[in-house]
Motif scaffolding. Structure first.
Motif, PDB file in Angstrom:
ATOM      1  N   LYS A 142       0.811  -1.223   0.000  1.00  0.00           N
ATOM      2  CA  LYS A 142       0.000   0.000   0.000  1.00  0.00           C
ATOM      3  C   LYS A 142       0.843   1.271   0.000  1.00  0.00           C
ATOM      4  O   LYS A 142       1.954   1.294   0.520  1.00  0.00           O
ATOM      5  CB  LYS A 142      -0.879   0.030   1.265  1.00  0.00           C
ATOM      6  CG  LYS A 142      -1.901  -1.069   1.309  1.00  0.00           C
ATOM      7  CD  LYS A 142      -2.665  -1.069   2.621  1.00  0.00           C
ATOM      8  CE  LYS A 142      -3.571   0.150   2.738  1.00  0.00           C
ATOM      9  NZ  LYS A 142      -4.437   0.060   3.950  1.00  0.00           N
TER      10      LYS A 142
ATOM     11  N   ASP B  84       0.639   5.509   1.142  1.00  0.00           N
ATOM     12  CA  ASP B  84       0.340   6.144   2.425  1.00  0.00           C
ATOM     13  C   ASP B  84      -1.109   5.834   2.830  1.00  0.00           C
ATOM     14  O   ASP B  84      -2.043   6.219   2.119  1.00  0.00           O
ATOM     15  CB  ASP B  84       0.541   7.658   2.256  1.00  0.00           C
ATOM     16  CG  ASP B  84       0.307   8.419   3.538  1.00  0.00           C
ATOM     17  OD1 ASP B  84      -0.234   7.838   4.501  1.00  0.00           O
ATOM     18  OD2 ASP B  84       0.670   9.610   3.576  1.00  0.00           O
ATOM     19  N   PRO B  85      -1.332   5.148   3.943  1.00  0.00           N
ATOM     20  CA  PRO B  85      -2.700   4.720   4.295  1.00  0.00           C
ATOM     21  C   PRO B  85      -3.659   5.878   4.585  1.00  0.00           C
ATOM     22  O   PRO B  85      -4.873   5.691   4.588  1.00  0.00           O
ATOM     23  CB  PRO B  85      -2.496   3.861   5.546  1.00  0.00           C
ATOM     24  CG  PRO B  85      -1.118   4.112   6.023  1.00  0.00           C
ATOM     25  CD  PRO B  85      -0.324   4.670   4.894  1.00  0.00           C
TER      26      PRO B  85
ATOM     27  N   ALA C 249      -4.580   5.202  -1.876  1.00  0.00           N
ATOM     28  CA  ALA C 249      -4.105   3.930  -1.319  1.00  0.00           C
ATOM     29  C   ALA C 249      -5.290   3.096  -0.817  1.00  0.00           C
ATOM     30  O   ALA C 249      -5.371   1.881  -1.075  1.00  0.00           O
ATOM     31  CB  ALA C 249      -3.116   4.191  -0.189  1.00  0.00           C
TER      32      ALA C 249
ATOM     33  N   THR D 115      -6.467  -0.409  -2.825  1.00  0.00           N
ATOM     34  CA  THR D 115      -6.379  -1.653  -2.065  1.00  0.00           C
ATOM     35  C   THR D 115      -7.725  -2.372  -2.076  1.00  0.00           C
ATOM     36  O   THR D 115      -7.806  -3.572  -2.350  1.00  0.00           O
ATOM     37  CB  THR D 115      -5.969  -1.331  -0.608  1.00  0.00           C
ATOM     38  OG1 THR D 115      -4.693  -0.685  -0.655  1.00  0.00           O
ATOM     39  CG2 THR D 115      -5.879  -2.573   0.252  1.00  0.00           C
TER      40      THR D 115
ATOM     41  N   GLN E  57       1.163  -4.748   3.423  1.00  0.00           N
ATOM     42  CA  GLN E  57       2.204  -3.916   4.036  1.00  0.00           C
ATOM     43  C   GLN E  57       2.142  -2.500   3.477  1.00  0.00           C
ATOM     44  O   GLN E  57       1.652  -2.289   2.367  1.00  0.00           O
ATOM     45  CB  GLN E  57       3.592  -4.506   3.724  1.00  0.00           C
ATOM     46  CG  GLN E  57       3.827  -5.905   4.283  1.00  0.00           C
ATOM     47  CD  GLN E  57       3.964  -5.923   5.803  1.00  0.00           C
ATOM     48  OE1 GLN E  57       4.287  -4.913   6.431  1.00  0.00           O
ATOM     49  NE2 GLN E  57       3.714  -7.074   6.410  1.00  0.00           N
ATOM     50  N   VAL E  58       2.663  -1.549   4.234  1.00  0.00           N
ATOM     51  CA  VAL E  58       2.643  -0.144   3.816  1.00  0.00           C
ATOM     52  C   VAL E  58       4.011   0.262   3.260  1.00  0.00           C
ATOM     53  O   VAL E  58       5.000   0.284   3.992  1.00  0.00           O
ATOM     54  CB  VAL E  58       2.269   0.752   5.016  1.00  0.00           C
ATOM     55  CG1 VAL E  58       2.428   2.222   4.657  1.00  0.00           C
ATOM     56  CG2 VAL E  58       0.837   0.471   5.451  1.00  0.00           C
TER      57      VAL E  58
ATOM     58  N   MET F 223       4.426   3.212   1.531  1.00  0.00           N
ATOM     59  CA  MET F 223       4.469   4.693   1.460  1.00  0.00           C
ATOM     60  C   MET F 223       4.812   5.215   0.059  1.00  0.00           C
ATOM     61  O   MET F 223       5.475   6.224  -0.091  1.00  0.00           O
ATOM     62  CB  MET F 223       5.475   5.251   2.474  1.00  0.00           C
ATOM     63  CG  MET F 223       5.072   5.038   3.921  1.00  0.00           C
ATOM     64  SD  MET F 223       3.470   5.746   4.353  1.00  0.00           S
ATOM     65  CE  MET F 223       3.874   7.489   4.513  1.00  0.00           C
TER      66      MET F 223
END
Ligand code: GAL
Length: 369
Positions: A212, A214-215, A220, A224, A244-245, A247
């Motif tokens: 992903k 930036d959540p 993002a 997703t 997983q992030v 960024m």
């Protein structure tokens, strides 16, 4: 440039047919923002406001000061966006000396200071790619009380915030694409491969890892959600092995995908990345693990960065989705001009993504030249 717009109009139409949403609204709004909004500006108060501005706004654009805030200069996609934005503003008649572009360094406090400085310097219009979309209300209030029109780009503020602009008839708009569409296109690219190809471990499911951006960012979140929804809508069963992030960053994605691959090994059938920078990192990890895209694993991103399109052509990336920085930056600049001339804008100006596979990656590359 004309060539590009021609191709994009056709592609955008095809894309909207495939997506079954949003295309005509986006195309109309993008192509004739001034007409659309002029017709809609019916309230007496808004009319007189527009008239006053139309008189003041006839001054030459070369004397107008534009402040641009970018969330982070090191972001690949936003670099393409800001370069095109600056060139196009100059093409429209602004003086290069009057266009100031600031790097928010991915820190909202830094960016808020930059906005305050722009206000003190007396810029005529602001174009802002917020570090945190959730700070939009604070940013809007600051800019509004200084009487400066504002064009948000790339990171869409939430619906409540956009409603405030409309309710108050403020000169504030958002220019961008609907991230749900990009997620849907990613999922469709994978679903179109067919389960025979995807399901290499034979468990009847699409086993995937998700990297992903930036959540905090709707791009993002929606990519997703909607990439997986498209698989399910195509009737496929899914199995998330890891999320997983990264960024939006290549090196971070490389590290994360390497970890996932060593943990889940050959069970990983698909790697979804919320953007191409991360897909490039994922590819490094995939190759490092001795796997081969198209043969024993599939990989998708978003943006259609040049390198990613080349990888799609050579088979090293299964597909991507064109995030049209050219039409978005031009539309944002046009929206700024519309405020300066008093023509005004809708409070949301959309555009379409385009699905990219080996079949059309060369067309996309050619259109970017
Ligand atoms: C997305 C883009 C990403 C990243 C992000 C920044 O639209 O796909 O690569 O630039 O914006 O907000």
């Amino acid at each position: 440039m004309k060539k590009l717009l021609g191709i994009m109009t056709a592609s955008a139409m095809a894309a909207s047919l495939l997506a079954g949403c949003g295309g005509s609204k986006a195309a109309e709004t993008t192509m004739a923002p001034a007409e659309t909004t002029a017709a809609e500006t019916t309230a007496a108060a808004a009319e007189s406001k527009a008239e006053t501005k139309a008189e003041a706004g006839t001054a030459d654009l070369k004397d107008k000061k534009v402040g641009v805030c970018i969330y982070q200069f090191s972001d690949n996609f936003m670099t393409l966006f800001r370069t095109e934005l600056e060139n196009y503003l100059v093409e429209k008649g602004f003086s290069k000396d009057n266009i100031k572009i600031m790097d928010g360094a991915n820190d909202q406090a830094t960016q808020t200071n930059q906005i305050q400085n722009f206000i003190s310097e007396g810029v005529d219009v602001l174009i802002i790619n917020p570090v945190n979309s959730s700070s939009a209300a604070t940013i809007t209030d600051m800019v509004q009380s200084a009487g400066i029109p504002l064009v948000y780009i790339n990171r869409e503020p939430d619906a409540d915030e956009e409603k405030r602009w409309e309710d108050n008839k403020w000169d504030v708009t958002y220019v961008g694409c609907d991230a749900r569409q990009s997620g849907t296109f990613q999922g469709e690219i994978i679903a179109d491969l067919g389960m025979d190809k995807i399901d290499m471990n034979g468990n009847g499911k699409v086993d995937y890892i998700m990297i992903k951006g930036d959540p905090e960012n709707v791009d993002a979140q929606y990519r997703t959600e909607f990439s997986i929804k498209a698989l399910e809508d195509a009737g496929l069963q899914v199995n998330k092995l890891d999320e997983q992030v990264g960024m939006w960053q290549q090196d971070e994605a490389q590290r994360l995908v390497a970890n996932s691959l060593s943990q889940y090994g050959n069970d990983v059938e698909v790697v979804f990345c919320n953007n191409d920078a991360m897909a490039l990192g994922a590819l490094q990890a995939i190759e490092g693990a001795g796997r081969t895209v198209g043969k024993d694993i599939f990989l998708v991103g978003v943006d259609a960065l040049e390198e990613a399109c080349q990888n799609v052509l050579s088979g090293k990336q299964t597909g991507t989705v064109f995030n049209d920085h050219i039409s978005q930056s031009h539309t944002a600049a046009d929206a700024a001009v519309n405020y300066l001339t008093g023509a005004g804008n809708d409070h949301y100006i959309g555009c379409d993504y385009v699905k990219v596979t080996a079949e059309n990656a060369q067309d996309i590359l050619d259109s970017l030249k």
